[in-house]
Structures are given as structure tokens and as C-alpha cells.
Enzyme design. Structure first.
Site, mmCIF file in Angstrom:
data_model
loop_
_atom_site.group_PDB
_atom_site.id
_atom_site.type_symbol
_atom_site.label_atom_id
_atom_site.label_comp_id
_atom_site.label_asym_id
_atom_site.label_seq_id
_atom_site.Cartn_x
_atom_site.Cartn_y
_atom_site.Cartn_z
ATOM 1 N N LYS A 1 -2.099 -2.844 7.906
ATOM 2 C CA LYS A 1 -3.285 -2.344 8.592
ATOM 3 C C LYS A 1 -3.493 -3.102 9.899
ATOM 4 O O LYS A 1 -3.273 -4.301 9.985
ATOM 5 C CB LYS A 1 -4.528 -2.513 7.708
ATOM 6 C CG LYS A 1 -4.635 -1.502 6.582
ATOM 7 C CD LYS A 1 -5.961 -1.660 5.859
ATOM 8 C CE LYS A 1 -6.143 -0.593 4.784
ATOM 9 N NZ LYS A 1 -7.428 -0.736 4.081
ATOM 10 N N HIS B 1 -4.491 -8.700 2.829
ATOM 11 C CA HIS B 1 -5.949 -8.657 2.929
ATOM 12 C C HIS B 1 -6.409 -9.532 4.087
ATOM 13 O O HIS B 1 -6.006 -10.691 4.198
ATOM 14 C CB HIS B 1 -6.602 -9.168 1.639
ATOM 15 C CG HIS B 1 -6.554 -8.194 0.516
ATOM 16 N ND1 HIS B 1 -6.713 -8.563 -0.800
ATOM 17 C CD2 HIS B 1 -6.370 -6.848 0.497
ATOM 18 C CE1 HIS B 1 -6.629 -7.495 -1.575
ATOM 19 N NE2 HIS B 1 -6.414 -6.448 -0.803
ATOM 20 N N TYR C 1 -9.597 -9.843 -8.057
ATOM 21 C CA TYR C 1 -8.540 -9.885 -9.062
ATOM 22 C C TYR C 1 -8.730 -11.014 -10.071
ATOM 23 O O TYR C 1 -8.051 -11.058 -11.091
ATOM 24 C CB TYR C 1 -7.169 -10.020 -8.388
ATOM 25 C CG TYR C 1 -6.786 -8.785 -7.632
ATOM 26 C CD1 TYR C 1 -6.331 -7.653 -8.293
ATOM 27 C CD2 TYR C 1 -6.913 -8.719 -6.249
ATOM 28 C CE1 TYR C 1 -6.010 -6.508 -7.607
ATOM 29 C CE2 TYR C 1 -6.592 -7.580 -5.550
ATOM 30 C CZ TYR C 1 -6.136 -6.467 -6.232
ATOM 31 O OH TYR C 1 -5.823 -5.326 -5.553
ATOM 32 N N ARG D 1 0.862 -1.179 0.000
ATOM 33 C CA ARG D 1 0.000 0.000 0.000
ATOM 34 C C ARG D 1 0.904 1.235 0.000
ATOM 35 O O ARG D 1 2.039 1.200 0.506
ATOM 36 C CB ARG D 1 -0.897 0.019 1.231
ATOM 37 C CG ARG D 1 -1.852 -1.169 1.331
ATOM 38 C CD ARG D 1 -2.677 -1.079 2.610
ATOM 39 N NE ARG D 1 -3.630 -2.176 2.708
ATOM 40 C CZ ARG D 1 -3.396 -3.338 3.323
ATOM 41 N NH1 ARG D 1 -2.207 -3.538 3.907
ATOM 42 N NH2 ARG D 1 -4.310 -4.279 3.375
ATOM 43 N N HIS E 1 -1.725 2.871 -6.215
ATOM 44 C CA HIS E 1 -2.692 1.794 -6.011
ATOM 45 C C HIS E 1 -2.865 0.948 -7.272
ATOM 46 O O HIS E 1 -3.068 -0.271 -7.192
ATOM 47 C CB HIS E 1 -4.036 2.372 -5.577
ATOM 48 C CG HIS E 1 -4.860 1.424 -4.754
ATOM 49 N ND1 HIS E 1 -4.397 0.855 -3.586
ATOM 50 C CD2 HIS E 1 -6.099 0.923 -4.948
ATOM 51 C CE1 HIS E 1 -5.325 0.059 -3.087
ATOM 52 N NE2 HIS E 1 -6.365 0.074 -3.892
ATOM 53 N N ARG F 1 -0.151 -1.500 -7.323
ATOM 54 C CA ARG F 1 -0.475 -2.594 -6.396
ATOM 55 C C ARG F 1 -1.412 -3.591 -7.088
ATOM 56 O O ARG F 1 -1.239 -4.806 -6.960
ATOM 57 C CB ARG F 1 -1.122 -2.007 -5.139
ATOM 58 C CG ARG F 1 -1.629 -3.030 -4.118
ATOM 59 C CD ARG F 1 -2.047 -2.271 -2.868
ATOM 60 N NE ARG F 1 -2.969 -2.998 -2.014
ATOM 61 C CZ ARG F 1 -2.611 -3.838 -1.057
ATOM 62 N NH1 ARG F 1 -1.338 -4.124 -0.847
ATOM 63 N NH2 ARG F 1 -3.522 -4.424 -0.297
#
Length: 328
Positions: free
Chosen positions: A193, A297, A306, A169, A271, A274
Site C-alpha cells: 500500500k 502495516h 492478533y 494481501r 484474507h 493472511r
């Protein structure tokens, strides 16, 4: 709207005219959110329309907004879907119901909140923008040549090689500590995250770009310290308050380099790179679970989007190998 202690507002009138009671309750609710959160007039009008529509539907079944249980609320939402109402509109109507029922429960108008555990339709998931492998190669080439001096060009090459090699990210990328890349590691530890750590492999081109950039960075940092100023712990130091390159600067840099590479800058961002990392891995045969771990994720459903990159590939395989597709 945040939960709060019950007010002294008296509950709306109860039957004989239950529908009018609903309308008065809706009016009180709208007055409250206008006063408490300063909701815009258009927002209030939308909430009012949505709640009146729900009240009318419930009234035909002998229920009200203040008496309907979870099953009846879900029945209303199912009816909207059956009528072909757009997903976004259904999600908005459920949001209005949830806020109203929470308010009614807080005010003591009803003993429960029947919408508490109702899941909405959500918004339609947008397919991520991406770049072809050729476009990424052009970006990487342009990054190596972009900048007024060797140090800046080395930094740009390092940024792009690292991003495409790891799928980080943008916030993870710009805040990387230089210590994480010392010693030419084959794996990079990333703090993602929620403070969760993950390990991401580094490609040989990325490791080489890091080594070149670290040599330039360390010379610059030595000069800073010689001048009596504190050094930086970040891989990409900057003079701003954060101490490292900002997300906005990196976004701008990607646009600049995309233009240099002959790519529409509107299609390029950190992004998007990514996304390119993930889609190119998947198209090359990588396991979806592995890609989930690399991207950080929490839920596999976030990674499954994806799989759209395989659509054309699978179609081509069928057209090339299925006997009926070949006209046999």
C-alpha cells in the site's frame, strides 16, 4: 461532503431564541445535503435527530451549535459515553456534528469549526477470522490436488503455499511479477500500500512450489509467444484486462479448495489465510514488530489485534503452572 465556497445563504437568526436558531440552521443544513449529495431520507432523519439532541444538550448549558467551542462539544460527547451510549452511536453523532460544523463554517455562520480536531470513538475492532494450523495443512494438501491438469494443480499449490508463507494481501499476491520469483530467491520484494516496498522471507515449501509452477507457466508463455501474442509479466497470468488472476477469481478458488478440504467455505478467504500467517507466527513466539513489518502495516496498532490468539494459550499456561490453579 466536500468543502465549497460560502454561499449567499443568510445566517440563521441569532438570540433571543437561540435554540430555535439552531433548529433553523439544522433544517438549512439538511436541505443542503439533500440537494447536493442526494442523501437518503433515513440518513437525513438520523442527522436531524442527532443534531437536535446535541442542540438540546448545549441549550441546557447556555450554548448553541453555532456558539459552542471545542471544549463544549467534547463535553457533549463525554456525556454520551457516561450515559452508556454505544460506541457506534457516539461515532455517528460526532460525524453529524462534524458535517454540520463544517457546513456552518463554510456558510460563514461561525468563524471556526470546533470539531475539526476532535477524535471519535471509532468502531469496535473486530477480531480477524483465522484457521488452525491443521486446517491450513488441509487447505495446502487440497490445493495440490485441485485442478483438471498438472499445470493448474501446480498453480494452485503455488498460490496457497506463497500466501501462507508470506501473508500477502490478495491484491499483492495476484499482481506479483514473475521476475520477483526468478532464481529461487530466499526473500521476496513486495510493493504494498502507498507504493511502499517490503521484504518477506520465503519458506522452502513455498520456493519449491514456485519452481514447479514457473516451469509450467514458462511452457505456456512460450506457446503464447510462438502464436504471435504478447507474453505476460505476471506470475499468475490471465486473459482478462488486468493481465493477471483477478481478486474475485482467487476468492472463488479459495472457497472451492476449502470445500474440498472439508472446511466451511464461509470461513475461508485469502484474507483469512493472511490472518492465519500472522496468528500462527505470533503463537509460535514471533515478535509483534516483526509481524508488523511482514504484513506491511503502517501502524503497530493494526498488528496488535492478533494478540487475541495468545489468550487461550496464556490461560492454559496459568491453569497448568499456577499453584492455586492446580488446587494446591
Amino acid at each position: 461532503m466536500a468543502a465549497r465556497a460560502p454561499s449567499q445563504t443568510p445566517p440563521p437568526d441569532t438570540p433571543p431564541n437561540a435554540h430555535n436558531s439552531d433548529l433553523r440552521a439544522v433544517g438549512t443544513f439538511l436541505d443542503a445535503i439533500a440537494a447536493e449529495s442526494g442523501a437518503a431520507r433515513n440518513t437525513l432523519l438520523a442527522y436531524g435527530r442527532d443534531l437536535r439532541h446535541a442542540a438540546e444538550w448545549l441549550a441546557t448549558r447556555g450554548e448553541t451549535l453555532l456558539s459552542a467551542d471545542r471544549t463544549e462539544m467534547e463535553g457533549y460527547l463525554i456525556a454520551l459515553e457516561t450515559e452508556g451510549m454505544a460506541r457506534a452511536t457516539r461515532a455517528r453523532r460526532l460525524s453529524a456534528l462534524k458535517q454540520f460544523c463544517r457546513f456552518a463554517h463554510d456558510e460563514g455562520w461561525r468563524p471556526d469549526n470546533p470539531t475539526l480536531r476532535i477524535d471519535g470513538p471509532g468502531r469496535a475492532q473486530r477480531l480477524p477470522g483465522t484457521l488452525s494450523e491443521d486446517e491450513v495443512r488441509r487447505l495446502l494438501d487440497a490445493a495440490r490436488d485441485h485442478g483438471p491438469d498438472a499445470a493448474t494443480r501446480a498453480r494452485n499449490a503455488c498460490l496457497f503455499e506463497l500466501l501462507y508463507a508470506t501473508g500477502l494481501r490478495v491484491s499483492e499476491m495476484v499482481s506479483l511479477p514473475d521476475a520477483a520469483l526468478r532464481g529461487a530467491p530466499e526473500m521476496l520484494m513486495v510493493r504494498g500500500k502507498g507504493g511502499k516496498d517490503r521484504m518477506v522471507p520465503l519458506s522452502d515449501p513455498a520456493r519449491a512450489a514456485v519452481a514447479v509452477w514457473l516451469a509450467h507457466r514458462d511452457r505456456a508463455e512460450a506457446a503464447v509467444k510462438a502464436a504471435g501474442k504478447p507474453g505476460s509479466k505476471f506470475l499468475f497470468p490471465a486473459r482478462g484486462a488486468a493481465g493477471h488472476m483477478t481478486r474475485m477469481r482467487f476468492h472463488g478458488l479459495v472457497k472451492e479448495i476449502a470445500t474440498r478440504a472439508g472446511i466451511d467455505p464461509g470461513r475461508a478467504s485469502p484474507h483469512v489465510l493472511r490472518h492465519a500467517f500472522a496468528t500462527h507466527l505470533l503463537a509460535g513466539g514471533a515478535d509483534l514488530r516483526v509481524i508488523q513489518l511482514l504484513l506491511g502495516h503502517a501502524d503497530l496498532s493494526s498488528t496488535e489485534i492478533y494478540t487475541h490468539v495468545l489468550d487461550e494459550r496464556l490461560r492454559s499456561l496459568v491453569m497448568a503452572h499456577h499453584p492455586l490453579a492446580r488446587g494446591i
